[in-house]
Design an enzyme around this catalytic site. Structure first.
Site, PDB file in Angstrom:
ATOM      1  N   HIS A  28       0.802  -1.232   0.000  1.00 29.21           N
ATOM      2  CA  HIS A  28       0.000   0.000   0.000  1.00 29.21           C
ATOM      3  C   HIS A  28       0.837   1.286   0.000  1.00 29.21           C
ATOM      4  O   HIS A  28       0.299   2.374  -0.142  1.00 29.21           O
ATOM      5  CB  HIS A  28      -0.947   0.038   1.200  1.00 29.21           C
ATOM      6  CG  HIS A  28      -0.258   0.431   2.468  1.00 29.21           C
ATOM      7  ND1 HIS A  28       0.383  -0.470   3.274  1.00 29.21           N
ATOM      8  CD2 HIS A  28      -0.069   1.641   3.046  1.00 29.21           C
ATOM      9  CE1 HIS A  28       0.922   0.162   4.285  1.00 29.21           C
ATOM     10  NE2 HIS A  28       0.677   1.442   4.188  1.00 29.21           N
TER      11      HIS A  28
HETATM   12  C1  UD1 Z   1      -2.161   5.840   5.103  1.00 28.11           C
HETATM   13  C2  UD1 Z   1      -0.910   6.436   5.768  1.00 28.11           C
HETATM   14  C3  UD1 Z   1       0.128   5.362   6.000  1.00 28.11           C
HETATM   15  C4  UD1 Z   1      -0.464   4.135   6.689  1.00 28.11           C
HETATM   16  C5  UD1 Z   1      -1.679   3.660   5.881  1.00 28.11           C
HETATM   17  C6  UD1 Z   1      -2.340   2.469   6.512  1.00 28.11           C
HETATM   18  C7  UD1 Z   1      -0.483   8.778   5.225  1.00 28.11           C
HETATM   19  C8  UD1 Z   1       0.358   9.696   4.441  1.00 28.11           C
HETATM   20  N1  UD1 Z   1      -0.309   7.463   4.962  1.00 28.11           N
HETATM   21  O1  UD1 Z   1      -1.799   5.484   3.781  1.00 28.11           O
HETATM   22  O2  UD1 Z   1       1.156   5.893   6.826  1.00 28.11           O
HETATM   23  O3  UD1 Z   1       0.509   3.104   6.747  1.00 28.11           O
HETATM   24  O4  UD1 Z   1      -2.621   4.721   5.808  1.00 28.11           O
HETATM   25  O5  UD1 Z   1      -3.284   1.891   5.636  1.00 28.11           O
HETATM   26  O6  UD1 Z   1      -1.250   9.215   6.046  1.00 28.11           O
HETATM   27  N2  UD1 Z   1      -8.792   4.758   0.025  1.00 28.11           N
HETATM   28  C9  UD1 Z   1     -10.051   4.200  -0.179  1.00 28.11           C
HETATM   29  N3  UD1 Z   1     -10.785   3.858   0.902  1.00 28.11           N
HETATM   30  C10 UD1 Z   1     -10.359   4.054   2.178  1.00 28.11           C
HETATM   31  C11 UD1 Z   1      -9.092   4.630   2.365  1.00 28.11           C
HETATM   32  C12 UD1 Z   1      -8.312   4.960   1.285  1.00 28.11           C
HETATM   33  O7  UD1 Z   1     -10.493   4.013  -1.309  1.00 28.11           O
HETATM   34  O8  UD1 Z   1     -11.095   3.719   3.115  1.00 28.11           O
HETATM   35  C13 UD1 Z   1      -7.971   5.108  -1.153  1.00 28.11           C
HETATM   36  C14 UD1 Z   1      -8.185   6.508  -1.597  1.00 28.11           C
HETATM   37  O9  UD1 Z   1      -8.330   6.508  -2.969  1.00 28.11           O
HETATM   38  C15 UD1 Z   1      -6.929   7.231  -1.196  1.00 28.11           C
HETATM   39  C16 UD1 Z   1      -5.881   6.143  -1.160  1.00 28.11           C
HETATM   40  O10 UD1 Z   1      -6.602   4.940  -0.850  1.00 28.11           O
HETATM   41  O11 UD1 Z   1      -6.607   8.257  -2.060  1.00 28.11           O
HETATM   42  C17 UD1 Z   1      -4.820   6.391  -0.163  1.00 28.11           C
HETATM   43  O12 UD1 Z   1      -5.383   6.665   1.096  1.00 28.11           O
HETATM   44  P1  UD1 Z   1      -4.660   7.632   2.140  1.00 28.11           P
HETATM   45  O13 UD1 Z   1      -5.474   7.739   3.332  1.00 28.11           O
HETATM   46  O14 UD1 Z   1      -4.234   8.875   1.455  1.00 28.11           O
HETATM   47  O15 UD1 Z   1      -3.286   6.908   2.472  1.00 28.11           O
HETATM   48  P2  UD1 Z   1      -2.937   5.375   2.673  1.00 28.11           P
HETATM   49  O16 UD1 Z   1      -2.261   4.883   1.454  1.00 28.11           O
HETATM   50  O17 UD1 Z   1      -4.087   4.576   3.192  1.00 28.11           O
END
Ligand code: UD1
Length: 356
Positions: free
Chosen positions: A203
């Site tokens: 991820h």
């Molecule tokens: C975040 C944290 C990371 C942690 C991880 C755990 C930051 C910078 N990164 O990364 O440190 O290890 O969480 O999982 O804060 N999305 C969905 N549904 C959800 C959540 C996310 O579709 O419920 C998708 C969205 O399109 C989003 C992408 O995943 O843009 C990334 O989500 P984001 O919260 O930005 O960061 P993570 O990669 O989850």
């Protein structure tokens, strides 16, 4: 004593579950739970609250997905309002996500004391958003709960030793408790009928947003010889149709915490870019291949339990075959990190009877 806890992403729900339950037992402590909404899908958020029996957040800020600046900026605005309304004695933040930096920065600007759980972790790679978040959070927090002695030493080097308390790791507390429940709730057959499998998760931005790195990883998975179960983070899904992989790679929806523990217990080895899963593999004595160029959790490298291999296919295939493992140390504490954290907050807090 009033504490506002800021959480928003999957690993924070797991860590907060330990602390929240302990705070509930304290007569003179009141906790307000703020969910930023960073993770919002049911299988990324709600399932953790249900399974880990965390009470419903007092506030859900509904921030959701956006660029780093927009996501963090919206969190800052909305957290500030909560802090002004609630006037807490302490703000508690966890780990290294955008929710962590937003919580600590909003509090610091309002001169509210902040405590950081899982302080002192460093990858020394400033291209990682998580590294920026944790360095800044440690710098502006008043109390730093370090999970390992290496984290304590790093904080001392940065001149932050005076704010630091060694606690052990709350994720170790958590797994000691929940591993007993996992098999009863989710026997392997309920999640998958595959045996003799590798468990993999991807991820991190550096892997999910770079097609070449992601392709290298999946090419290695394709040649592992056994099935590879990949509970897939939504971020990774976006590039998946642009890469190729063979039939032994089985993509499944994100799993709950107890399901993950069951998968961990039953797998041969783990391949991951997650910080938390590297440790959980270590706790459950499963060898791990870390698909990154560095790790914050250097304790897991001893005795061949974890190899940092990056995303080179040949390196991954070479290290997966190592079979000799050394003795493990108790670097992550004694399973009582949560108790230490709550005791320390109580000791330093303003005692105020919130029952009146
Ligand atoms: C975040 C944290 C990371 C942690 C991880 C755990 C930051 C910078 N990164 O990364 O440190 O290890 O969480 O999982 O804060 N999305 C969905 N549904 C959800 C959540 C996310 O579709 O419920 C998708 C969205 O399109 C989003 C992408 O995943 O843009 C990334 O989500 P984001 O919260 O930005 O960061 P993570 O990669 O989850």
């Amino acid at each position: 004593m009033k504490i506002v806890s800021i959480i928003g992403a999957r690993p924070q729900f797991i860590k907060a579950a330990v602390i929240t339950k302990l705070i509930e037992k304290e007569k003179y402590m009141q906790e307000i739970i703020v969910h930023t909404g960073q993770h919002y899908d049911d299988n990324m958020s709600k399932v953790f609250f249900d399974e880990l029996e965390i009470r419903k957040p007092d506030y859900n800020l509904g921030v959701g997905s956006a660029s780093h600046a927009v996501q963090t900026g919206l969190m800052l605005q909305r957290i500030e309002k909560v802090l002004i309304d609630e006037e807490p004695d302490w703000v508690l933040v966890y780990g290294d996500t955008n929710s962590t930096i937003a919580g600590s920065l909003a509090a610091a600007k309002l001169h509210i004391k902040t405590a950081h759980v899982e302080a002192g972790l460093r990858s020394f790679n400033m291209n990682m958003p998580e590294e920026i978040n944790r360095i800044l959070t440690d710098r502006i927090s008043n109390l730093l709960f370090a999970p390992t002695i290496n984290a304590v030493k790093l904080l001392e080097k940065e001149g932050l030793g005076g704010n630091t308390v060694f606690t052990g790791d709350v994720m170790y507390d958590s797994i000691l408790h929940y591993q007993k429940l996992s098999d009863k709730t989710f026997p392997l057959g309920k999640i998958t009928n595959i045996e003799n499998f590798y468990l993999a998760t991807i991820h991190r931005q550096e892997n999910t947003d770079d097609k070449t790195r992601l392709q290298n990883i999946f090419s290695a998975f394709s040649e592992l010889g056994n099935k590879v179960i990949v509970p897939l983070h939504p971020r990774t899904k976006k590039l998946l149709d642009k890469i190729t992989y063979s039939e032994n790679v089985k993509i499944i929806e994100p799993v709950s915490y107890l399901e993950m523990i069951t998968l961990l217990k039953n797998c041969k080895k783990v391949l991951t870019d997650s910080g938390g899963l590297q440790k959980e593999a270590y706790f459950l004595k499963k060898p791990c291949i870390t698909l990154r160029d560095e790790t914050e959790w250097i304790e897991t490298l001893e005795g061949n339990w974890n190899f940092v291999v990056g995303t080179n296919k040949e390196d991954i295939l070479k290290k997966i075959n190592i079979k000799k493992f050394g003795k493990q140390s108790n670097a992550f504490g004694n399973g009582k990190a949560g108790e230490k954290i709550v005791a320390e907050l109580e000791r330093l807090g303003t005692i105020k009877d919130t029952t009146k």
